[in-house]
Scaffold this active site. Structure first.
Site, PDB file in Angstrom:
ATOM      1  N   SER A   1       0.823  -1.209   0.000  1.00 37.65           N
ATOM      2  CA  SER A   1       0.000   0.000   0.000  1.00 37.65           C
ATOM      3  C   SER A   1       0.856   1.258   0.000  1.00 37.65           C
ATOM      4  O   SER A   1       0.402   2.322  -0.453  1.00 37.65           O
ATOM      5  CB  SER A   1      -0.979   0.006   1.175  1.00 37.65           C
ATOM      6  OG  SER A   1      -0.331  -0.190   2.406  1.00 37.65           O
TER       7      SER A   1
ATOM      8  N   ASP B   1      10.184   1.122  -1.004  1.00 39.94           N
ATOM      9  CA  ASP B   1       8.858   1.335  -1.600  1.00 39.94           C
ATOM     10  C   ASP B   1       8.829   2.663  -2.349  1.00 39.94           C
ATOM     11  O   ASP B   1       8.266   2.761  -3.448  1.00 39.94           O
ATOM     12  CB  ASP B   1       7.778   1.323  -0.511  1.00 39.94           C
ATOM     13  CG  ASP B   1       7.814   0.056   0.328  1.00 39.94           C
ATOM     14  OD1 ASP B   1       8.168  -1.008  -0.211  1.00 39.94           O
ATOM     15  OD2 ASP B   1       7.503   0.139   1.525  1.00 39.94           O
TER      16      ASP B   1
END
Length: 316
Positions: A39, A261
């Protein structure tokens, strides 16, 4: 035209960050945020203006409501997030470090709702995107998550969509290293773009040099490989060439969690915009440099206007 630019899937946990340094047992106050590599990438791409759909499960509890509200506030389409009445939302405790070292993280996700993700949640609308981002984390959560990962990659690839894969190795979630290597590589070779860290690449391929790690995946059909080298920048290789992109200098490292990320956000966003691979890697390095200067897993992910300002400065 696809309904969404990118589909991401996996587990988002609630995260409680220590308000002081030291043993978590001695910490009296925590701040509440969200965490999850998959996410994080979804949020980063949404902040850069991409339409992102998020596939997951949360518990029918206060943490689940907090996670969903946080993801929606970031602009993610959460219409395919299932609220599970039988299983709770996972969470983690994260230590605080002020010296740039990796903070201690304790996970409470062994029986989380996200582990119940399965191919039963596949729907035609999910496939209406031009890109899929996957990581090795869902592969480790459960057999049903593993089956979903392969099904999504295979269907999206058959539909002509591009696919990126970040191993995001979590050895503690696997029964043994050999199983982890076998299962992660089985999915990695189905992707177009593979983005391992150097130590991840060494573990997954048994090779030491970045060029040899990249060759391992290119020989099996992967089109582009980018290897994160930490303070030395990043190495890239595809059929057209290879190279090393220098890192972006950082005055002070605050929190290293989420840097990989952020790097993926930079690379993926640039490739989706048609940039050359070396330019994509440079954007990844810049996004990663921002992440390590912020406390929290995704707080340093840039907004579109910040990226545009950076690109203008770079071209000046």
């Amino acid at each position: 035209m696809p309904e969404h630019d990118v589909l991401c899937f996996g587990e988002t946990m609630a995260m409680f960050i220590a308000g002081q340094t030291g043993d978590l047992a001695d910490v009296a106050t925590f701040s509440k945020r969200i965490a999850g590599a998959d996410s994080n990438v979804a949020i980063g791409l949404a902040r850069l203006g991409f339409r992102v759909r998020w596939l997951s499960r949360v518990g029918d509890d206060s943490l689940g409501r907090f996670v969903l509200a946080s993801l929606r506030q970031e602009g993610l389409d959460c219409s395919h997030v299932h609220v599970d009445p039988a299983w709770p939302t996972g969470f983690q405790l994260k230590g605080r470090c002020d010296d740039g070292s990796d903070p201690v993280v304790e996970y409470f996700r062994g029986h989380s709702a996200a582990r119940q993700l399965s191919t039963a949640q596949l729907a035609p609308a999910l496939l209406q995107a031009r890109h899929l981002h996957a990581t090795g984390i869902p592969l480790a959560l459960s057999a049903s998550c593993r089956a979903l990962s392969h099904a999504l990659v295979e269907r999206m690839r058959s539909a002509g969509c591009s696919i990126s894969f970040d191993p995001n190795l979590r050895p503690s979630l696997w029964p043994d290293p050999a199983t982890m290597v076998r299962e992660v590589n089985a999915l990695a070779v189905k992707a177009h773009w593979v983005l391992p860290g150097l130590e991840e690449g060494r573990l997954l391929t048994g090779r030491q040099a970045p060029a040899d790690i990249a060759e391992f995946y290119l020989a099996q059909g992967v089109e582009q490989v980018v290897i994160k080298l930490g303070g030395e920048g990043a190495y890239y290789r595809n059929a057209q060439g290879q190279g090393l992109v220098a890192p972006v200098p950082v005055a002070k490292v605050v929190d290293t969690v989420g840097a990989g990320d952020a790097f993926a956000v930079g690379v993926i966003s640039a490739l989706l915009e048609g940039c050359a691979l070396d330019d994509a890697v440079a954007r990844g390095n810049w996004c990663g440099s921002r992440a390590v200067q912020s406390r929290g897993d995704m707080e340093g992910l840039p907004q579109r206007h910040e990226l545009e300002a950076h690109l203008l400065r770079r071209s000046a």
